[in-house]
Design a protein around this motif. Structure first.
Motif, mmCIF file in Angstrom:
data_model
loop_
_atom_site.group_PDB
_atom_site.id
_atom_site.type_symbol
_atom_site.label_atom_id
_atom_site.label_comp_id
_atom_site.label_asym_id
_atom_site.label_seq_id
_atom_site.Cartn_x
_atom_site.Cartn_y
_atom_site.Cartn_z
ATOM 1 N N VAL A 12 65.957 49.488 35.764
ATOM 2 C CA VAL A 12 65.258 49.206 34.501
ATOM 3 C C VAL A 12 66.254 48.674 33.470
ATOM 4 C CG1 VAL A 12 63.994 50.243 32.578
ATOM 5 C CG2 VAL A 12 63.368 50.815 34.925
ATOM 6 N N MET A 13 67.438 49.268 33.419
ATOM 7 C CA MET A 13 68.463 48.768 32.494
ATOM 8 C C MET A 13 68.851 47.331 32.831
ATOM 9 S SD MET A 13 71.098 51.746 31.604
ATOM 10 C CE MET A 13 70.559 53.213 30.788
ATOM 11 N N PHE A 14 69.004 47.053 34.120
ATOM 12 C CA PHE A 14 69.332 45.694 34.535
ATOM 13 C C PHE A 14 68.230 44.719 34.119
ATOM 14 C CE2 PHE A 14 69.280 42.217 37.645
ATOM 15 C CZ PHE A 14 70.532 41.676 37.374
ATOM 16 N N LEU A 15 66.973 45.123 34.286
ATOM 17 C CA LEU A 15 65.867 44.276 33.845
ATOM 18 C C LEU A 15 65.928 44.054 32.336
ATOM 19 C CD1 LEU A 15 62.908 45.624 36.003
ATOM 20 C CD2 LEU A 15 64.078 43.423 36.202
ATOM 21 N N GLY A 16 66.320 45.085 31.596
ATOM 22 C CA GLY A 16 66.484 44.929 30.151
ATOM 23 C C GLY A 16 67.595 43.956 29.803
ATOM 24 N N LEU A 17 68.702 44.011 30.542
ATOM 25 C CA LEU A 17 69.806 43.072 30.302
ATOM 26 C C LEU A 17 69.366 41.641 30.565
ATOM 27 C CD1 LEU A 17 72.804 45.017 31.895
ATOM 28 C CD2 LEU A 17 72.369 44.636 29.465
ATOM 29 N N VAL A 18 68.633 41.439 31.643
ATOM 30 C CA VAL A 18 68.106 40.103 31.934
ATOM 31 C C VAL A 18 67.076 39.715 30.870
ATOM 32 C CG1 VAL A 18 66.800 38.731 33.607
ATOM 33 C CG2 VAL A 18 68.614 40.256 34.392
ATOM 34 N N THR A 82 72.103 26.761 31.923
ATOM 35 C CA THR A 82 73.415 27.043 31.339
ATOM 36 C C THR A 82 73.388 28.351 30.574
ATOM 37 O OG1 THR A 82 73.982 24.707 31.186
ATOM 38 C CG2 THR A 82 75.152 26.200 29.712
ATOM 39 N N LEU A 83 72.330 28.566 29.794
ATOM 40 C CA LEU A 83 72.223 29.802 29.018
ATOM 41 C C LEU A 83 72.071 31.009 29.932
ATOM 42 C CD1 LEU A 83 69.856 28.458 26.226
ATOM 43 C CD2 LEU A 83 72.347 28.678 26.162
ATOM 44 N N MET A 84 71.299 30.865 31.003
ATOM 45 C CA MET A 84 71.146 31.971 31.955
ATOM 46 C C MET A 84 72.476 32.260 32.653
ATOM 47 S SD MET A 84 68.189 33.273 31.720
ATOM 48 C CE MET A 84 67.974 34.218 33.195
ATOM 49 N N LEU A 85 73.199 31.223 33.035
ATOM 50 C CA LEU A 85 74.504 31.421 33.672
ATOM 51 C C LEU A 85 75.475 32.120 32.713
ATOM 52 C CD1 LEU A 85 74.978 28.069 35.619
ATOM 53 C CD2 LEU A 85 74.657 30.354 36.586
ATOM 54 N N GLY A 86 75.408 31.766 31.439
ATOM 55 C CA GLY A 86 76.241 32.448 30.442
ATOM 56 C C GLY A 86 75.924 33.931 30.385
ATOM 57 N N GLY A 87 74.638 34.259 30.381
ATOM 58 C CA GLY A 87 74.235 35.667 30.353
ATOM 59 C C GLY A 87 74.670 36.420 31.583
ATOM 60 N N ILE A 88 74.493 35.807 32.729
ATOM 61 C CA ILE A 88 74.915 36.444 33.980
ATOM 62 C C ILE A 88 76.436 36.613 33.996
ATOM 63 C CG2 ILE A 88 75.051 36.121 36.490
ATOM 64 C CD1 ILE A 88 72.243 34.740 36.218
ATOM 65 N N GLY A 89 77.139 35.585 33.521
ATOM 66 C CA GLY A 89 78.601 35.693 33.420
ATOM 67 C C GLY A 89 79.033 36.813 32.494
ATOM 68 N N GLY A 90 78.285 37.001 31.402
ATOM 69 C CA GLY A 90 78.589 38.092 30.470
ATOM 70 C C GLY A 90 78.370 39.456 31.096
ATOM 71 N N ILE A 91 77.280 39.592 31.850
ATOM 72 C CA ILE A 91 76.979 40.868 32.504
ATOM 73 C C ILE A 91 78.047 41.189 33.547
ATOM 74 C CG2 ILE A 91 75.345 42.056 34.026
ATOM 75 C CD1 ILE A 91 73.107 40.467 32.529
ATOM 76 N N VAL A 92 78.357 40.216 34.392
ATOM 77 C CA VAL A 92 79.368 40.434 35.432
ATOM 78 C C VAL A 92 80.734 40.684 34.800
ATOM 79 C CG1 VAL A 92 80.601 39.318 37.346
ATOM 80 C CG2 VAL A 92 78.116 39.142 37.198
ATOM 81 N N GLY A 93 81.084 39.867 33.806
ATOM 82 C CA GLY A 93 82.380 40.012 33.151
ATOM 83 C C GLY A 93 82.569 41.365 32.504
ATOM 84 N N ILE A 103 82.312 39.185 26.729
ATOM 85 C CA ILE A 103 82.450 38.006 25.867
ATOM 86 C C ILE A 103 83.111 36.871 26.644
ATOM 87 C CG2 ILE A 103 83.554 37.119 23.772
ATOM 88 C CD1 ILE A 103 83.345 40.070 22.721
ATOM 89 N N ILE A 104 84.176 37.198 27.364
ATOM 90 C CA ILE A 104 84.894 36.186 28.151
ATOM 91 C C ILE A 104 83.975 35.596 29.214
ATOM 92 C CG2 ILE A 104 86.800 35.843 29.783
ATOM 93 C CD1 ILE A 104 88.274 38.104 28.187
ATOM 94 N N GLY A 105 83.230 36.456 29.904
ATOM 95 C CA GLY A 105 82.318 35.973 30.946
ATOM 96 C C GLY A 105 81.212 35.107 30.390
ATOM 97 N N TYR A 106 80.665 35.474 29.226
ATOM 98 C CA TYR A 106 79.581 34.712 28.609
ATOM 99 C C TYR A 106 80.042 33.304 28.237
ATOM 100 C CZ TYR A 106 75.719 33.695 25.408
ATOM 101 O OH TYR A 106 74.640 33.121 24.784
ATOM 102 N N VAL A 107 81.108 33.238 27.451
ATOM 103 C CA VAL A 107 81.611 31.940 26.996
ATOM 104 C C VAL A 107 82.172 31.144 28.174
ATOM 105 C CG1 VAL A 107 83.296 30.804 25.500
ATOM 106 C CG2 VAL A 107 82.038 32.794 24.671
ATOM 107 N N GLY A 108 82.883 31.821 29.075
ATOM 108 C CA GLY A 108 83.465 31.136 30.233
ATOM 109 C C GLY A 108 82.423 30.530 31.159
ATOM 110 N N ALA A 109 81.340 31.246 31.394
ATOM 111 C CA ALA A 109 80.283 30.713 32.266
ATOM 112 C C ALA A 109 79.583 29.524 31.616
ATOM 113 C CB ALA A 109 79.276 31.803 32.608
ATOM 114 N N ILE A 110 79.365 29.595 30.301
ATOM 115 C CA ILE A 110 78.759 28.450 29.610
ATOM 116 C C ILE A 110 79.694 27.247 29.689
ATOM 117 C CG2 ILE A 110 78.076 27.545 27.342
ATOM 118 C CD1 ILE A 110 76.962 30.336 26.727
#
Length: 160
Positions: A12-18, A82-93, A103-110
């Motif tokens: 449920v938390m993961f669904l909230g993050l997405v 691109t925005l979705m990849l940024g979000g996924i990068g932020g979560i993984v990062g 922050i690094i994962g979000y900006v880096g993925a974008i």
């Protein structure tokens, strides 16, 4: 609390993050509801501390929303992917390099997605600046708050 119930709370938390990444989905509320569910079934002081901290942090995040630029993804010129990849990068990062990795994962993925799409480093950075002005800061702040709540929950479950 059983293992399967913890897994369900985590999902449920993961669904909230997405949900933070998808316009119109109340991702922050979903993350908070998952913490509430966990605290009501766990009933330990640690669980209630996480719930109180999550509530305070997410209320501060709500108070900051009017101060941040409104989400205008179309104005950024970047595709939704691109925005979705940024979000996924932020979560993984966030989980690879605790806290600052979000922050690094979000900006880096974008940047990576835009560099591949546009073909040059300069164009990639220009697009990152455009995306951050149009929608990135608002999404990043909300996503980061939800990631902090999720990290606190996970840390308490694993080591609490």
């Amino acid at each position: 609390m059983g293992v399967w119930q913890l897994v369900a709370v985590g999902l449920v938390m993961f669904l909230g993050l997405v949900g933070v990444l998808v316009p119109g989905v109340p991702g922050q509320a979903i993350v908070w509801a998952a913490v509430l569910w966990w605290a009501l079934t766990d009933m330990t002081p640690a669980a209630w501390s996480v719930l109180i901290g999550a509530t305070a942090l997410l209320l501060v995040n709500q108070a900051l929303k009017p101060l941040l630029p409104h989400r205008r993804p179309r104005e950024s010129g970047a595709p939704r992917k691109t925005l979705m990849l940024g979000g996924i990068g932020g979560i993984v990062g966030f989980f690879v390099v605790p806290v600052v990795g979000g922050i690094i994962g979000y900006v880096g993925a974008i940047y990576g997605a835009e560099r591949l799409r546009l073909g040059s480093s300069g164009a990639g950075w220009a697009s990152v600046r455009s995306v951050m002005r149009a929608t990135g800061y608002a999404v990043l702040v909300e996503l980061f708050a939800c990631l902090l709540v999720t990290g606190a929950w996970l840390g308490t479950v694993l080591w609490g």
